[in-house]
Design an enzyme around this catalytic site. Structure first.
Site, PDB file in Angstrom:
ATOM      1  N   ASP A 103     -22.741 -11.035  21.438  1.00  0.00           N
ATOM      2  CA  ASP A 103     -23.279 -10.831  20.092  1.00  0.00           C
ATOM      3  C   ASP A 103     -22.940  -9.410  19.623  1.00  0.00           C
ATOM      4  OD1 ASP A 103     -24.392 -13.329  20.267  1.00  0.00           O
ATOM      5  OD2 ASP A 103     -26.376 -12.581  20.875  1.00  0.00           O
TER       6      ASP A 103
HETATM    7  N1  URA Z   1     -26.597 -14.232  25.417  1.00  0.00           N
HETATM    8  C1  URA Z   1     -27.006 -13.780  24.219  1.00  0.00           C
HETATM    9  O1  URA Z   1     -28.048 -14.146  23.709  1.00  0.00           O
HETATM   10  N2  URA Z   1     -26.200 -12.883  23.597  1.00  0.00           N
HETATM   11  C2  URA Z   1     -25.045 -12.427  24.116  1.00  0.00           C
HETATM   12  O2  URA Z   1     -24.376 -11.618  23.498  1.00  0.00           O
HETATM   13  C3  URA Z   1     -24.650 -12.924  25.364  1.00  0.00           C
HETATM   14  C4  URA Z   1     -25.448 -13.819  25.997  1.00  0.00           C
END
Ligand code: URA
Length: 239
Positions: A103
């Protein structure tokens, strides 16, 4: 590109030898034996093997990067900085892309390569690639938390996750720290798993992926090329 030309361009075999290899069924494309020299192939998208050996049409590059928060795990974006923007121009070779996504607000380990089929291979569920995250949350992770994650978390929409290993590093009212190991890559998976437990992730950093560990010396926003000793780990995903 034609199959025969792709092989010849690597210097691996002459046109005559390619024909002989095709006749003796020693050339495969994505696991299927092929016999036509004029077959159109793309070595970035397909796994081409000559006598069992993977065809490399141009130098493959492999990078390990420590993604900072605020940067997108994408190749191009008109609004935000992407992980490709963090590469020096000489490393921003054609076809380079991040393997998997973090993310925008997540930090940590990301592999990048111009080896097209590798990402698909590594992220294929059959490989169960382990991903380890350091997590901070906004409340207490009680002693029941490791069991909760071990049993396989179910999201509100009914999606179920494979068992995950949770190690609580510190627990405090209003702020706990943990390490979690998952073997899948569902969208926002870690954040949603903690939400299902009843707490909100306030900080997330991937510290390990498929056997690669984010070393302390790789500071946020920096990267390095994988070494010749590390690349064979990635090639096991083509077995
Ligand atoms: N899980 C999440 O919620 N976000 C990420 O960036 C990676 C794994």
């Amino acid at each position: 590109m034609r199959l025969d030309n792709a092989i010849i361009s690597t210097g691996l075999a002459s046109r005559k030898q390619v024909r002989r290899l095709l006749r003796s069924k020693q050339i495969t494309v994505d696991g299927q034996t092929v016999t036509k020299p004029g077959l159109i192939i793309d070595s970035h998208l397909q796994d081409i093997r000559v006598a069992g050996e993977r065809l490399r049409t141009e130098k493959e590059r492999y990078f390990i990067l420590n993604k900072p928060a605020g940067v997108l795990s994408a190749c191009v974006d008109h609004q935000h900085q992407t992980v490709l923007d963090l590469l020096q121009e000489t490393d921003r070779v054609a076809g380079v892309y991040p393997i998997g996504r973090l993310d925008r607000d997540t930090e940590g380990l990301l592999l990048l390569t111009n080896n097209g089929p590798l990402g698909f291979r590594m992220l294929h569920p059959k490989h169960h690639v382990n991903k380890v995250y350091y997590v901070e949350v906004n409340d207490v992770l009680d002693s029941d938390a490791p069991d909760f994650f071990q049993q396989g978390v179910t999201f509100l929409d009914g999606t179920t996750c494979k068992p995950a290993k949770l190690e609580v590093l510190s627990r405090q009212k209003g702020h706990s720290k943990a390490r979690i190991t998952i073997s899948e890559g569902k969208f926002h998976q870690v954040k949603k798993m903690f939400l299902a437990y009843g707490v909100k992730v306030t900080y997330l950093k991937r510290i390990s992926f498929g056997g690669f560990i984010l070393e302390d010396s790789l500071s946020s926003g920096t990267y390095r090329e994988l070494t010749d000793d590390e690349i064979p780990i990635l090639m096991t995903y083509f077995d």
